[in-house]
Design a protein around this motif. Structure first.
Motif, mmCIF file in Angstrom:
data_model
loop_
_atom_site.group_PDB
_atom_site.id
_atom_site.type_symbol
_atom_site.label_atom_id
_atom_site.label_comp_id
_atom_site.label_asym_id
_atom_site.label_seq_id
_atom_site.Cartn_x
_atom_site.Cartn_y
_atom_site.Cartn_z
ATOM 1 N N ARG A 3 0.824 -1.210 0.000
ATOM 2 C CA ARG A 3 0.000 0.000 0.000
ATOM 3 C C ARG A 3 0.859 1.261 0.000
ATOM 4 N NH1 ARG A 3 -3.378 -0.314 5.455
ATOM 5 N NH2 ARG A 3 -3.532 -2.438 4.747
ATOM 6 N N SER A 33 -13.100 3.376 -6.973
ATOM 7 C CA SER A 33 -12.817 3.295 -5.536
ATOM 8 C C SER A 33 -11.384 3.671 -5.157
ATOM 9 C CB SER A 33 -13.111 1.870 -5.039
ATOM 10 O OG SER A 33 -12.276 0.924 -5.691
ATOM 11 N N GLU A 63 -14.880 5.245 5.923
ATOM 12 C CA GLU A 63 -14.068 4.983 7.111
ATOM 13 C C GLU A 63 -12.699 5.591 6.838
ATOM 14 O OE1 GLU A 63 -14.216 0.934 8.826
ATOM 15 O OE2 GLU A 63 -15.626 0.534 7.170
ATOM 16 N N ARG A 65 -9.934 5.407 8.223
ATOM 17 C CA ARG A 65 -8.774 4.523 8.358
ATOM 18 C C ARG A 65 -8.474 3.744 7.081
ATOM 19 N NH1 ARG A 65 -10.267 -0.768 9.257
ATOM 20 N NH2 ARG A 65 -12.476 -1.076 9.704
ATOM 21 N N ARG A 66 -9.396 3.733 6.140
ATOM 22 C CA ARG A 66 -9.209 3.007 4.885
ATOM 23 C C ARG A 66 -8.610 3.880 3.775
ATOM 24 N NH1 ARG A 66 -11.615 -1.920 4.287
ATOM 25 N NH2 ARG A 66 -12.752 -2.669 6.096
ATOM 26 N N PHE A 67 -8.264 5.104 4.124
ATOM 27 C CA PHE A 67 -7.713 6.042 3.145
ATOM 28 C C PHE A 67 -6.518 6.779 3.719
ATOM 29 C CE2 PHE A 67 -12.027 5.325 1.923
ATOM 30 C CZ PHE A 67 -11.982 5.269 0.548
ATOM 31 N N THR A 85 -7.032 5.423 -1.524
ATOM 32 C CA THR A 85 -7.325 4.235 -0.724
ATOM 33 C C THR A 85 -6.054 3.527 -0.272
ATOM 34 O OG1 THR A 85 -8.552 2.151 -0.629
ATOM 35 C CG2 THR A 85 -7.528 2.687 -2.736
ATOM 36 N N ASN A 86 -6.108 2.952 0.917
ATOM 37 C CA ASN A 86 -4.984 2.128 1.379
ATOM 38 C C ASN A 86 -5.378 0.654 1.378
ATOM 39 O OD1 ASN A 86 -6.485 1.670 3.744
ATOM 40 N ND2 ASN A 86 -5.330 3.169 4.922
ATOM 41 N N GLN A 87 -6.474 0.345 0.729
ATOM 42 C CA GLN A 87 -6.994 -1.022 0.669
ATOM 43 C C GLN A 87 -6.540 -1.685 -0.630
ATOM 44 O OE1 GLN A 87 -8.883 -2.273 3.486
ATOM 45 N NE2 GLN A 87 -7.736 -0.443 4.091
#
Length: 114
Positions: A3, A33, A63, A65-67, A85-87
């Protein structure tokens, strides 16, 4: 982590003048996304409040925390603020490879670490 690698690549491309939408279009399965977007040049707190309010009013769930949405992590382009995004899962290196192929003139490379 993967990531962090893709975030670094995208940050470089945006600093080099590429539009976030252009970058997202290259990674077709993540096009919708890859970024959360808000109008205006916002700080981290403003961005999180904006996205939280949008979700509460029937928009896509959010959320933080997901970015990557810290003050040093947000992107600003054409009067808009973007959080990346960090997903990223198994296709992360495929996405990086697509970006490197799309911009061969950029001095970017990577290698796996052990």
């Amino acid at each position: 982590p993967k990531r962090a690698a893709i975030f670094t690549v995208v940050r470089h491309l945006i600093k080099a003048g590429r539009a976030p939408e252009e970058i997202a279009a290259i990674v077709s399965w993540r096009q919708k996304s890859m970024f959360r977007i808000a109008s205006g040049v916002l700080t981290s707190a403003e961005f999180v409040a904006n996205q939280t309010a949008e979700a509460a009013n029937g928009g896509r769930s959010f959320e933080a925390r997901r970015f990557y949405c810290g003050d040093g992590e947000l992107f600003h382009h054409d009067g808009r603020t973007y959080a990346f995004t960090n997903q990223w899962g198994q296709r992360c290196t495929e996405a990086i490879d697509l970006l490197l192929e799309a911009y061969p003139e950029e001095p970017i490379s990577y290698q796996a670490s052990i």
